[in-house]
Design a protein around this motif. Structure first.
Motif, mmCIF file in Angstrom:
data_model
loop_
_atom_site.group_PDB
_atom_site.id
_atom_site.type_symbol
_atom_site.label_atom_id
_atom_site.label_comp_id
_atom_site.label_asym_id
_atom_site.label_seq_id
_atom_site.Cartn_x
_atom_site.Cartn_y
_atom_site.Cartn_z
ATOM 1 N N GLY A 62 8.553 44.515 16.461
ATOM 2 C CA GLY A 62 7.834 45.638 15.865
ATOM 3 C C GLY A 62 8.698 46.375 14.861
ATOM 4 N N ARG A 63 8.056 47.180 14.038
ATOM 5 C CA ARG A 63 8.811 47.987 13.068
ATOM 6 C C ARG A 63 9.490 49.161 13.761
ATOM 7 N NH1 ARG A 63 8.829 47.971 7.421
ATOM 8 N NH2 ARG A 63 9.603 50.061 7.800
ATOM 9 N N ALA A 64 9.001 49.499 14.972
ATOM 10 C CA ALA A 64 9.587 50.628 15.702
ATOM 11 C C ALA A 64 9.790 50.202 17.156
ATOM 12 C CB ALA A 64 8.620 51.804 15.633
ATOM 13 N N ASP A 101 -1.049 53.811 18.078
ATOM 14 C CA ASP A 101 -1.108 54.815 17.004
ATOM 15 C C ASP A 101 -1.315 54.151 15.640
ATOM 16 O OD1 ASP A 101 -0.830 57.188 18.466
ATOM 17 O OD2 ASP A 101 1.330 56.852 18.678
ATOM 18 N N HIS A 102 -0.616 53.030 15.434
ATOM 19 C CA HIS A 102 -0.734 52.347 14.152
ATOM 20 C C HIS A 102 -2.186 51.926 13.892
ATOM 21 C CE1 HIS A 102 -0.633 48.858 11.391
ATOM 22 N NE2 HIS A 102 0.253 49.598 10.762
ATOM 23 N N THR A 103 -2.831 51.375 14.905
ATOM 24 C CA THR A 103 -4.205 50.874 14.747
ATOM 25 C C THR A 103 -5.142 52.020 14.351
ATOM 26 O OG1 THR A 103 -3.590 49.573 16.679
ATOM 27 C CG2 THR A 103 -5.866 49.336 15.894
ATOM 28 N N LEU A 105 -4.418 55.061 12.972
ATOM 29 C CA LEU A 105 -4.150 55.629 11.647
ATOM 30 C C LEU A 105 -4.482 54.637 10.535
ATOM 31 C CD1 LEU A 105 -2.893 58.459 11.685
ATOM 32 C CD2 LEU A 105 -0.814 57.435 10.782
ATOM 33 N N ARG A 106 -4.111 53.392 10.744
ATOM 34 C CA ARG A 106 -4.344 52.360 9.720
ATOM 35 C C ARG A 106 -5.852 52.178 9.498
ATOM 36 N NH1 ARG A 106 -1.428 47.839 6.748
ATOM 37 N NH2 ARG A 106 -3.220 46.690 6.054
ATOM 38 N N GLY A 107 -6.623 52.256 10.592
ATOM 39 C CA GLY A 107 -8.073 52.113 10.477
ATOM 40 C C GLY A 107 -8.639 53.169 9.534
ATOM 41 N N ASN A 256 8.350 48.910 -9.933
ATOM 42 C CA ASN A 256 9.380 47.868 -9.967
ATOM 43 C C ASN A 256 8.785 46.479 -10.206
ATOM 44 O OD1 ASN A 256 11.647 49.492 -9.730
ATOM 45 N ND2 ASN A 256 11.509 49.548 -7.497
ATOM 46 N N THR A 257 7.579 46.235 -9.707
ATOM 47 C CA THR A 257 6.948 44.932 -9.978
ATOM 48 C C THR A 257 6.644 44.798 -11.467
ATOM 49 O OG1 THR A 257 5.904 45.025 -7.813
ATOM 50 C CG2 THR A 257 5.062 43.373 -9.332
ATOM 51 N N LEU A 258 6.174 45.882 -12.064
ATOM 52 C CA LEU A 258 5.897 45.815 -13.510
ATOM 53 C C LEU A 258 7.188 45.586 -14.294
ATOM 54 C CD1 LEU A 258 3.211 48.425 -14.612
ATOM 55 C CD2 LEU A 258 3.466 46.076 -15.405
ATOM 56 N N LEU A 298 13.675 42.942 1.285
ATOM 57 C CA LEU A 298 13.971 42.779 2.716
ATOM 58 C C LEU A 298 13.181 43.767 3.562
ATOM 59 C CD1 LEU A 298 17.497 42.697 4.245
ATOM 60 C CD2 LEU A 298 16.094 44.659 4.687
ATOM 61 N N PHE A 299 12.648 43.302 4.686
ATOM 62 C CA PHE A 299 12.044 44.212 5.672
ATOM 63 C C PHE A 299 12.536 43.848 7.063
ATOM 64 C CE2 PHE A 299 9.090 45.522 2.379
ATOM 65 C CZ PHE A 299 8.996 46.867 2.667
ATOM 66 N N GLU A 300 12.545 44.868 7.943
ATOM 67 C CA GLU A 300 13.169 44.655 9.253
ATOM 68 C C GLU A 300 12.174 44.763 10.395
ATOM 69 O OE1 GLU A 300 15.253 47.692 7.858
ATOM 70 O OE2 GLU A 300 17.108 46.632 7.351
ATOM 71 N N ARG A 301 12.549 44.167 11.518
ATOM 72 C CA ARG A 301 11.775 44.283 12.753
ATOM 73 C C ARG A 301 12.745 44.387 13.924
ATOM 74 N NH1 ARG A 301 8.380 44.803 9.427
ATOM 75 N NH2 ARG A 301 6.346 43.816 9.257
ATOM 76 N N TRP A 302 12.262 45.018 15.017
ATOM 77 C CA TRP A 302 13.034 45.079 16.246
ATOM 78 C C TRP A 302 12.444 44.109 17.254
ATOM 79 C CZ3 TRP A 302 17.316 47.934 16.065
ATOM 80 C CH2 TRP A 302 17.383 48.936 15.096
ATOM 81 N N ILE A 357 0.183 42.970 10.974
ATOM 82 C CA ILE A 357 -0.475 44.288 11.055
ATOM 83 C C ILE A 357 0.054 45.282 10.022
ATOM 84 C CG2 ILE A 357 -1.050 44.016 13.514
ATOM 85 C CD1 ILE A 357 1.082 46.224 14.064
ATOM 86 N N HIS A 358 1.258 45.070 9.513
ATOM 87 C CA HIS A 358 1.798 46.007 8.511
ATOM 88 C C HIS A 358 1.567 45.526 7.077
ATOM 89 C CE1 HIS A 358 3.627 48.805 11.322
ATOM 90 N NE2 HIS A 358 3.999 47.758 12.026
ATOM 91 N N PHE A 359 0.747 44.483 6.913
ATOM 92 C CA PHE A 359 0.457 43.982 5.559
ATOM 93 C C PHE A 359 0.118 45.168 4.656
ATOM 94 C CE2 PHE A 359 -2.414 42.577 2.199
ATOM 95 C CZ PHE A 359 -1.669 41.543 1.651
ATOM 96 N N CYS A 360 0.638 45.142 3.444
ATOM 97 C CA CYS A 360 0.520 46.289 2.529
ATOM 98 C C CYS A 360 -0.924 46.778 2.409
ATOM 99 C CB CYS A 360 1.042 45.883 1.156
ATOM 100 S SG CYS A 360 0.891 47.238 -0.030
ATOM 101 N N VAL A 361 -1.136 48.008 2.845
ATOM 102 C CA VAL A 361 -2.485 48.571 2.804
ATOM 103 C C VAL A 361 -2.880 48.866 1.357
ATOM 104 C CG1 VAL A 361 -1.954 51.039 3.041
ATOM 105 C CG2 VAL A 361 -3.946 50.126 4.183
#
Ligand code: HEM
Length: 408
Positions: A62-64, A101-103, A105-107, A256-258, A298-302, A357-361
């Motif tokens: 997870g991210r947290a 909580d993520h589900t 708020l993300r919803g 930054n992508t541009l 780079l992205f991290e997970r625990w 689940i954390h795919f860029c909203v």
């Protein structure tokens, strides 16, 4: 898995030469090991596309971790009270939450970011791009980042949230200071600046919420307040953190992508000509801009559960995994001739927007903004050229150019 010390030495996240072009080192890392331990940051690094793809979707990471364990449980230091405002600013960020909580708020947030509701913004985004570019007519050179990409992208996200445009200079300054916290090489001076910025940002958003309660509008902040007032599904702290993450994430990566993507085009003029001649649709080219020189490296997970193994490497609860998106997006096992910048490749299997689940909203919005800017640039400035060799900021995780000086 261990790597040759000589190769590890070249994987130097502080070295400007590495940051300027990490791809040759990535290629060696990918070939040498799918996963390796990196002592300077005490993380397991993942190098290959298939493993980054599966790790993003593995719910045992997870991210947290604070929803499952205390810092003490995992032998980690308590959060440093000196950076309390920074921690408060992202306590309820989508990026720091896990279900349930993520589900919840993300919803709520994703309702506003459906491809359909974002597509409805097309006319407004197009006129923003046109207005920004027409301001540049007559200039012999300009910085594509600060003169176009930044004001354009910030205008889009503030309009969507219902934030007064006059406040964007503050927001930008806070945002630039805060994102330094996500680097692996942050200095204490940068932490102090980020913490101050986070405190000011929180105060600003609280005042904004109060103003929107008095005079609601159609923006996202008002919509979130409406949800809060209708029930108990959202607290004010959650609205504050959501607004901050949307404002920050809503322009840094797009800008930054541009920058990185237009640099790629200007270094490969034959690819720019394909876009200008209408042989490659802007929408298609956008995927290659995100893949070829990803703005987020780079992205991290625990690790949250027992029994996790990645590529045969057993991991323990509390281990931290760092996924090298930039390496995954150049993996020859996934992409033919991956180092070639091919505007017409149209392969959206890159991990530039993450996965799981954390795919860029904000991906539909980012894609639309990028498509529209490419279309407007090719229409108004087909002969765009580089004026000087651009250099990258000394930041590895959020990788972008200092400037992109061009002649129209
Ligand atoms: C080209 C531009 C963009 C790129 C490359 C990008 C990339 C990403 C990536 C890789 C993640 C996942 C992080 C992870 O898995 O740990 C992410 C998450 C997120 N992005 Fe983006 N992003 C972009 C633009 C945007 C925009 C325009 C917005 C908002 C308007 C946005 C808002 C977010 C948010 C809120 C999350 C967290 C989602 C969650 O945790 O559920 N992003 N983005």
């Amino acid at each position: 898995m261990s790597l040759a010390p000589e190769l590890l030495e070249r994987f130097d996240l502080r070295d400007p030469d590495f940051i300027a072009d990490p791809y040759p080192v990535y290629a060696e890392l990918r070939a040498a090991a799918p996963i390796f331990w990196y002592e300077p940051t005490r993380q397991w690094f993942i190098t290959r596309h298939s493993l980054v793809h599966s790790t993003l979707r593995d719910r045992r990471l997870g991210r947290a971790y604070l929803h499952r364990y205390t810092d003490q449980d995992l032998g980690r230091p308590e959060p440093d009270p000196r950076w309390a405002a920074f921690h408060d600013s992202e306590r309820w960020s989508l990026l720091n939450l896990e279900p349930p909580d993520h589900t919840r708020l993300r919803g709520l947030v994703s309702k506003v970011f459906t491809p359909r509701s974002v597509a409805a913004l097309r006319p407004a985004i197009e006129s923003e791009a046109k207005a920004r570019l027409s301001e540049l007519t007559g200039r012999t050179t300009f910085d594509l980042l600060t003169d176009f990409a930044q004001p354009y992208s910030v205008a889009v996200i503030v309009a969507m949230l219902g934030v007064p445009r006059a406040d964007t200079d503050h927001l930008l300054a806070w945002s630039h200071a805060i994102v330094k916290m996500y680097e692996l090489t942050t200095t204490d001076d940068q932490r102090v600046a980020a913490n101050e910025a986070a405190g000011a940002f929180i105060d600003y958003v609280r005042a904004l919420i109060a103003a929107k309660r008095r005079a609601p509008d159609a923006g996202l902040v008002s919509q979130l307040i409406e949800v809060e007032e209708a029930g108990e599904r959202l607290t004010e702290d959650e609205i504050v953190c959501t607004t901050i993450v949307l404002l920050n994430a809503g322009h840094e990566a797009t800008v930054n992508t541009l920058g990185n993507g237009m640099r790629a085009f200007l270094k490969h003029p034959e690819e720019w000509r394909r876009v200008c001649a209408g042989k490659v649709a802007a929408r298609t080219a956008v995927e290659e801009m995100v893949r070829w020189d990803s703005p987020l490296q780079l992205f991290e997970r625990w690790v949250l559960d027992d029994g996790v193994e990645i590529a045969g490497q057993p991991l323990a609860v509390g281990d931290e995994v760092a996924m090298l998106f930039g390496a995954a997006n150049r993996d020859p096992q996934q992409f033919d001739d991956p180092d070639r910048f091919d505007a017409g490749r149209g392969d959206a299997t890159h991990v530039g927007f993450g996965g799981g689940i954390h795919f860029c909203v904000g991906a539909p919005l980012a894609r639309l903004e990028l498509e529209i800017s490419l279309d407007e640039l090719r229409r108004t400035m087909p002969h765009l050229t580089l004026v000087e060799e651009p250099t990258y900021h000394d930041a590895f995780v959020i990788r972008g150019l200092r400037a992109l000086l061009v002649a129209p």
